[in-house]
Design an enzyme around this catalytic site. Structure first.
Site, PDB file in Angstrom:
ATOM      1  N   ASP A   1       0.813  -1.164  -0.163  1.00  0.00           N
ATOM      2  CA  ASP A   1       0.106   0.068   0.142  1.00  0.00           C
ATOM      3  C   ASP A   1       0.917   1.241  -0.012  1.00  0.00           C
ATOM      4  O   ASP A   1       0.603   2.332   0.685  1.00  0.00           O
ATOM      5  CB  ASP A   1      -0.946   0.066   1.190  1.00  0.00           C
ATOM      6  CG  ASP A   1      -2.170   0.923   0.779  1.00  0.00           C
ATOM      7  OD1 ASP A   1      -2.888   0.968  -0.192  1.00  0.00           O
ATOM      8  OD2 ASP A   1      -2.830   1.465   1.895  1.00  0.00           O
TER       9      ASP A   1
ATOM     10  N   GLY B   1      -1.274   7.943   4.138  1.00  0.00           N
ATOM     11  CA  GLY B   1      -0.457   7.445   3.213  1.00  0.00           C
ATOM     12  C   GLY B   1       0.884   7.135   3.987  1.00  0.00           C
ATOM     13  O   GLY B   1       1.441   7.914   4.586  1.00  0.00           O
TER      14      GLY B   1
END
Length: 417
Positions: free
Chosen positions: A307, A326
């Site tokens: 990810d 993130g």
């Protein structure tokens, strides 16, 4: 280019003849020519003789973001693929997270061309809807023909259940894979962290586990009605594992993934308001981490993804509520997984997923194209800034214990070590 790997221990659990055997491997013009106990180096051959050299089939990451186009300051495609190769990945699935988003066949072609000829192969996703706005389906069939391997409105729920129904029905005509992000935006609201003791203590607005589980339950009901292929990316709760396990028992064609950071960290890491730990879905509890690891071991969770989402410092060095979601993940992927699961299970995890995305399953065998990752699985260290190769530096793994060092890859008739 000719390459000779000396005394490489082959980690290939599916091949009993070669698994954990130490062999020399001669590669000529990108093809494995010979595997033997000892091979003399022919002329004009690059000799690779590295400490405690282990190799496996090349690794696949099913969920990676860069920045280009739109946010080249975060990461360009060329440099991102270099980072992926140095992190051991021969293949990556590129999220539809660019700006503008890839919602036409020409966008997909652009991304493929930008990644062409690199040691790491790039396979782009297209968006599920036009402009990723969740209103009308994008040009799914045309994007599939152009090379899109799946369809995903990046980190956005498919809010309209009828739209998901139509997408699953339509995509069956060309074996398309539909992604649905597991988070109900109405229940999430303005939440920024897992709703629980930590969010309450810190005064952060919470994202309840229900936001994920309700979305997954709805999507699975729709899949049962429509048929088709559904992938649920980056699940994060124990109940999500149960929902997907039950769906698989029913025979539904559903797969799911989990981000590595949701296997390593919990919401307790938010105590210092470090925005590197702000991700979507959020870090959850120890109970959730335990259930996710169990789900990987029993096969309920199909894939583990880095990810990987580069974010520039200006979007992270702000108040926690306002920081972008993130974390980097490519550089720390192998070390973190090997620390949790051990060598053989880690390699099984990293080499899964090709067939789900319509990619070729390669093997380590004489006469086959070389698609190989090189590494030393025994090195132990703490992940530091000097281990970050990405342009952005937003890693939540700084200071985390790692086991295993990646040397690089041999792939696409390239060697990068």
């Amino acid at each position: 280019m000719n390459i000779l790997l000396k005394a490489a221990r082959i980690v290939c659990p599916d091949n009993k003849e070669l698994h954990l055997k130490k062999r020399d491997i001669l590669i000529k013009k990108g093809t494995i020519e010979k595997i033997a106990a000892t091979i003399d180096a022919p002329s004009n051959t690059k000799l690779v003789d590295l400490k405690n050299l282990h190799i496996s089939l090349g690794w696949l990451d099913t969920g990676v973001s860069f920045g280009e186009p739109g946010h080249e300051e975060r990461e360009t495609i060329a440099h991102g693929l270099y980072v992926a190769a140095k992190s051991g990945f021969t293949d990556i699935i590129l999220y539809s997270s660019t700006e503008p988003v890839p919602d036409t066949s020409s966008d997909v072609v652009f991304l493929k061309e930008r990644g062409h000829g690199k040691p790491t192969r790039l396979y782009p996703m297209g968006t599920l809807t036009k402009k990723g706005e969740g209103k009308d389906l994008a040009e799914l069939f045309d994007m599939k023909n152009a090379g899109a391997v799946a369809f995903y409105d990046f980190k956005k729920q498919v809010a309209n259940p009828n739209l998901l129904k139509i997408a699953l029905q339509y995509a069956q005509n060309f074996d398309g894979l539909v992604f649905s992000f597991p988070q109900d935006g109405n229940i999430k609201g303005v939440g920024v962290a897992h709703e629980g003791i930590m969010s309450t203590t810190l005064g952060l607005k919470g994202i309840p586990s229900l936001a994920e589980e309700l979305q997954i339950a709805r999507d699975l009901f729709i899949l049962e009605y429509t048929g088709g292929k559904l992938h649920i990316p980056t699940i994060s709760t124990s109940e999500s594992v149960k929902l997907i396990a039950n769906a698989k028992k029913k025979g539904l064609d559903v797969t799911c993934s989990v981000a590595i950071h949701n296997l390593v960290h919990t919401d307790e890491m938010l105590s210092d308001f470090d925005t590197n730990f702000k991700v979507s879905p959020p870090l959850r509890t120890k109970q959730d981490v335990k259930a996710l690891i169990k789900g990987i071991k029993d096969g309920t969770i199909d894939y583990v993804t880095s990810d990987h989402i580069p974010i520039d410092v200006e979007e992270k060095r702000v108040e926690f509520d306002n920081a972008a979601d993130g974390s980097l993940g490519l550089e720390s992927a192998f070390g973190a997984l090997n620390h949790i699961f051990g060598l053989e299970e880690t390699i099984s995890i990293l080499t899964k997923g090709h067939s789900r995305f319509g990619l070729q399953n390669l093997v380590i065998k004489e006469g086959e194209k070389a698609c190989i990752t090189l590494f030393d699985p025994e090195v132990e260290y703490s992940f530091g800034v000097d281990h970050i190769l990405s342009t952005s530096k937003n890693s939540m793994f700084l200071g985390a214990p790692m086991k295993g060092k990646v040397y690089g890859v041999i792939n696409n008739d390239h060697i990068l070590i």
